[in-house]
Enzyme design. Structure first.
Site, PDB file in Angstrom:
ATOM      1  N   ARG A  84      -1.477  -7.911   0.287  1.00 46.29           N
ATOM      2  CA  ARG A  84      -1.216  -6.860  -0.703  1.00 46.29           C
ATOM      3  C   ARG A  84       0.254  -6.739  -1.088  1.00 46.29           C
ATOM      4  NH1 ARG A  84      -5.501  -2.197   1.350  1.00 46.29           N
ATOM      5  NH2 ARG A  84      -7.196  -2.890  -0.010  1.00 46.29           N
ATOM      6  N   SER A 123      -1.379   2.604  12.212  1.00 48.86           N
ATOM      7  CA  SER A 123      -2.435   3.362  11.516  1.00 48.86           C
ATOM      8  C   SER A 123      -3.113   4.387  12.426  1.00 48.86           C
ATOM      9  CB  SER A 123      -3.489   2.397  10.950  1.00 48.86           C
ATOM     10  OG  SER A 123      -2.906   1.329  10.270  1.00 48.86           O
ATOM     11  N   LYS A 135     -14.857   5.681   2.702  1.00 47.70           N
ATOM     12  CA  LYS A 135     -15.391   4.433   3.259  1.00 47.70           C
ATOM     13  C   LYS A 135     -15.267   4.457   4.787  1.00 47.70           C
ATOM     14  CE  LYS A 135     -12.808   0.752   3.199  1.00 47.70           C
ATOM     15  NZ  LYS A 135     -12.143  -0.556   3.110  1.00 47.70           N
ATOM     16  N   ASP A 148      -3.233   2.397   3.113  1.00 43.53           N
ATOM     17  CA  ASP A 148      -4.006   2.097   1.907  1.00 43.53           C
ATOM     18  C   ASP A 148      -3.491   2.868   0.698  1.00 43.53           C
ATOM     19  OD1 ASP A 148      -5.479   0.351   3.299  1.00 43.53           O
ATOM     20  OD2 ASP A 148      -7.363   1.485   3.279  1.00 43.53           O
ATOM     21  N   GLU A 158      -7.601  -6.988   2.261  1.00 42.02           N
ATOM     22  CA  GLU A 158      -8.485  -7.741   1.370  1.00 42.02           C
ATOM     23  C   GLU A 158      -7.781  -8.958   0.781  1.00 42.02           C
ATOM     24  OE1 GLU A 158      -8.617  -4.646   1.949  1.00 42.02           O
ATOM     25  OE2 GLU A 158     -10.592  -3.784   1.545  1.00 42.02           O
ATOM     26  N   ASP A 184     -19.256  -2.083   0.915  1.00 44.28           N
ATOM     27  CA  ASP A 184     -19.020  -2.028   2.360  1.00 44.28           C
ATOM     28  C   ASP A 184     -20.114  -1.271   3.102  1.00 44.28           C
ATOM     29  OD1 ASP A 184     -16.716  -3.368   1.784  1.00 44.28           O
ATOM     30  OD2 ASP A 184     -15.467  -2.176   3.134  1.00 44.28           O
TER      31      ASP A 184
END
Ligand code: DC
Length: 664
Positions: A352, A202, A25, A321, A349, A52
């Site tokens: 989490r 990240s 993605k 992720d 999203e 997406d």
């Protein structure tokens, strides 16, 4: 893709085989935007087809890009050197952060009259740090809802490029990625410097960005992780064509599967240890927990190593992720696992950390959580509970918890809203079921039988669709057998029984949706005729023919489950099926339905004759010695004479749900 309200995954016992994963993605959406900002065309291979990327493609089309898609190959004709649209445009970004952030930056730097909106969750995902950086640069951006969150309105900028542009790096690396991709649009005259404020999280995602920018002709100078300089005279140049690697985060589920499941191991095609995606480092974490992993160019192979897995404590900042997958592997470990430095989970999203904790607890696990960490304790045999996993419209929650089906107590797992995986991996569950296996008693079968024209086929296929199960129309197998026998010049009588049975044993039949193919020839209409039914009835009384079709019928019992319709489904073929339904519509009702069907098809028909025919056939079917029409002893009777199809489906679903209780 499973578009059902929920998907019940039976207890799984092993896994082996090869999976080819969809494109990444992160790479897909970056490559699309970069190709759009170039002059000329770029052919993108192995692009991910997901929610997406569709959001991004739609936005690029709105901007006037050429988008020519053929399967997973998409040709983009870029906007470079062309005028951007002057009219007002409203973009709908769904819940796609990888589209929203970089597109906002590119639009704001380029300028225009643009509105960017998304689903309600998108309007709760922070974007203030990016907007602040863009405003610092001279961009015009207004909040249309809450300060700091989408929706946004973008106007004409007055760029000030003389001083470094500060951007916060400790909330989402996507802000920096967005600036890095947008600023080359403004760097023709002079170099532009970006300064990261706070500890950059990240980092591997920034590496992907830099790597891809280089492929598109932009050589960013990186000074530590604090300063990034886009050289003067930077100009996007199309690489001509580019391949998208398979998604390393998607690979995490199959790496985990290989580490957890008994079997020959799993081979993953499309991504290898030398991937440019940071999440590939998940393989090190999985190896630490016990996985045995080997890799080559564009492939990985995983086998079970240590079992139970080993509990670990890990800083997961570099694999935010994929680290979610570790949380589920932790349930199978020999001690607690703590995942640290995962604050970004809270703004994805869904929250989490909260989601993984809540759903693991439903399974019976003990979980502790803090602002940026989570500890999961192993769940020993005897303590697993049948849980209905809420998925929060978060693809990764859904994919992670499918792995709970390997539990020691052999209980199934219900995944709510399974289609949420479409965000990155629309066929995830199909891929899982293609390599996972389990003993057939774990794979549920629902049998539906009843007299001719009782509507059992319609009912069975509708229930199958609601549950995401396979569907076996056993009558069609007898119809096809008769058809094949006639084609081979045989009679449908006992004299040819052995020859027909031989044919039936190797019947090259395939079902594709409503279509029935025999040796790749469409025989749907031929076998569905009244004559086809009579012929089937003739071969179906030949015992060796029935015998010859048993293996073929059993082969339909595949993950995640089966709806089987026909005569002896509940008595002979699947005697242990947990639910058997026997329809008992009156002959008058059935005659009326058959009449309607025939008229619709353009045939003339007489209700009284049809009813007499049906009654005669019922009598013959019930009294015949071979496979007579009789309900299985444990079948539930459903008189659907005065029920709509929907009401019949509802009744079967109620019966099924009462046997499949999952804790919410
Ligand atoms: O359900 P149908 O009308 O397509 O069935 C065609 C014939 O095959 C019918 O005579 C019943 C017979 N049949 C059978 O004997 N055993 C089955 N499992 C299914 C159908």
């Amino acid at each position: 893709m499973f578009s059902t309200a929920f998907l019940d995954i039976p207890a799984l016992q092993g896994a082996s085989g090869t999976v080819t994963l969809p494109g990444s993605k992160s790479i897909s959406n970056r490559v699309l935007l970069l190709s759009a900002l170039c002059q000329g065309t770029t052919v993108v291979h192995d692009l991910l087809d997901s929610d997406d990327t569709r959001v991004m493609l739609a936005a690029l089309r709105q901007l006037g890009c050429g988008v020519d898609a053929e399967g997973t190959t998409v040709t983009i004709t870029g906007l470079g050197g062309r005028a951007w649209p002057a009219e007002a445009i409203e973009f709908f970004m769904g819940n796609a952060g990888t589209a929203m952030r970089p597109l906002t930056a590119a639009l704001a730097v380029q300028g225009g009259d643009f509105t960017l909106k998304g689903v309600p969750r998108m309007h709760e995902r922070p974007i203030g740090d990016l907007v602040d950086a863009l405003r610092e640069l001279g961009c015009t951006i207004d909040y249309l809802g809450n300060e700091g969150y989408p929706p946004l309105r973008v106007g004409q900028p007055q760029l000030q490029l003389d001083k470094p542009i500060p951007v916060r790096g400790d909330v989402s690396s996507q802000f920096l990625t967005a600036l890095l991709m947008a600023l080359p649009l403004a760097a023709q005259e002079r170099a532009i410097t970006i300064e990261v404020v706070g500890e950059l999280i990240s980092k591997p995602y920034i590496e992907i960005t830099l790597n891809l920018l280089a492929r598109y002709g932009i050589a960013v100078e990186r000074q530590g992780w604090e300063r990034f300089v886009i050289p003067a005279g930077s100009r996007y140049q199309s690489p001509g064509s580019i391949h998208v690697e398979a998604d390393a985060s998607s690979a995490s589920y199959f790496i985990a599967l290989g580490a957890m499941a008994e079997g020959q191991g799993i081979r993953i095609q499309g991504v290898g240890a030398d991937s440019i995606q940071g999440d590939i480092r998940f393989m090190d974490a999985a190896a630490q927990m016990g996985a045995h992993i080997t890799s080559g160019p564009n492939w990985l192979e995983i086998r079970r190593g240590a079992w139970p897995l080993k509990g670990i404590t890990l800083d997961c900042n570099h694999i935010p992720d994929a680290a979610m997958t570790l949380a589920v592997m932790a349930l199978y470990a020999d001690g607690p696992t703590t995942l640290r430095n995962i604050a970004s989970w809270r703004v994805k999203e869904t929250d989490r950390i909260a989601a993984m904790a809540a759903e693991s607890r439903k399974l019976g696990a003990t979980v502790e959580e803090g602002p940026d960490w989570i500890t999961i304790h192993p769940l020993p045999a005897g303590h697993w509970r049948r849980a209905s996993i809420h998925t929060y419209d978060d693809h990764r929650v859904a994919m992670c918890f499918s792995l709970a089906a390997f539990n020691a107590d052999q209980v199934p797992v219900r995944i709510e809203d399974p289609k949420c995986v479409a965000k990155t991996f629309p066929d995830y569950f199909e891929a899982l079921f293609s390599v996972a296996h389990t003993a057939s008693p774990h794979i549920p079968v629902i049998c539906i039988d009843g007299p001719t024209a009782s509507g059992k086929g319609t009912l069975a296929s509708r229930v199958a669709a609601q549950l995401g199960y396979h569907y076996l129309d056993s009558g069609a197998l007898y119809r096809v057998t008769a058809h094949a026998a006639l084609q081979a010049g045989l009679t449908l009588e006992a004299v040819d029984e052995a020859a027909i049975a031989k044919l039936a044993r190797r019947l090259p039949v395939r079902f594709e949706g409503e279509q029935v193919l025999l040796d790749n020839v469409d025989v749907t209409d031929a076998i569905r005729s009244e004559q086809g039914g009579m012929n089937a009835s003739k071969v179906s009384v030949l015992p060796t023919v029935r015998e010859a079709l048993i293996d073929l019928q059993h082969s339909f019992q595949r993950l995640p489950g089966l709806l089987a319709d026909g005569r002896d489904m509940g008595t002979v073929i699947f005697p242990n099926a947990p639910l058997k339904v026997f329809l008992t519509a009156s002959a008058a009702q059935r005659a009326e339905r058959r009449h309607k069907q025939l008229i619709l098809k353009g045939f003339s028909a007489n209700i009284d004759n049809l009813r007499a025919d049906l009654e005669a056939r019922d009598a013959r079917d019930m009294s015949r010695s071979v496979a007579p029409l009789l309900p299985a002893q444990d079948a539930l009777q459903l008189d659907n004479s005065s029920l709509t199809i929907e009401a019949s489906v509802e009744q079967v679903m109620v019966w099924w749900q009462s046997r499949q209780v999952f804790g919410a």
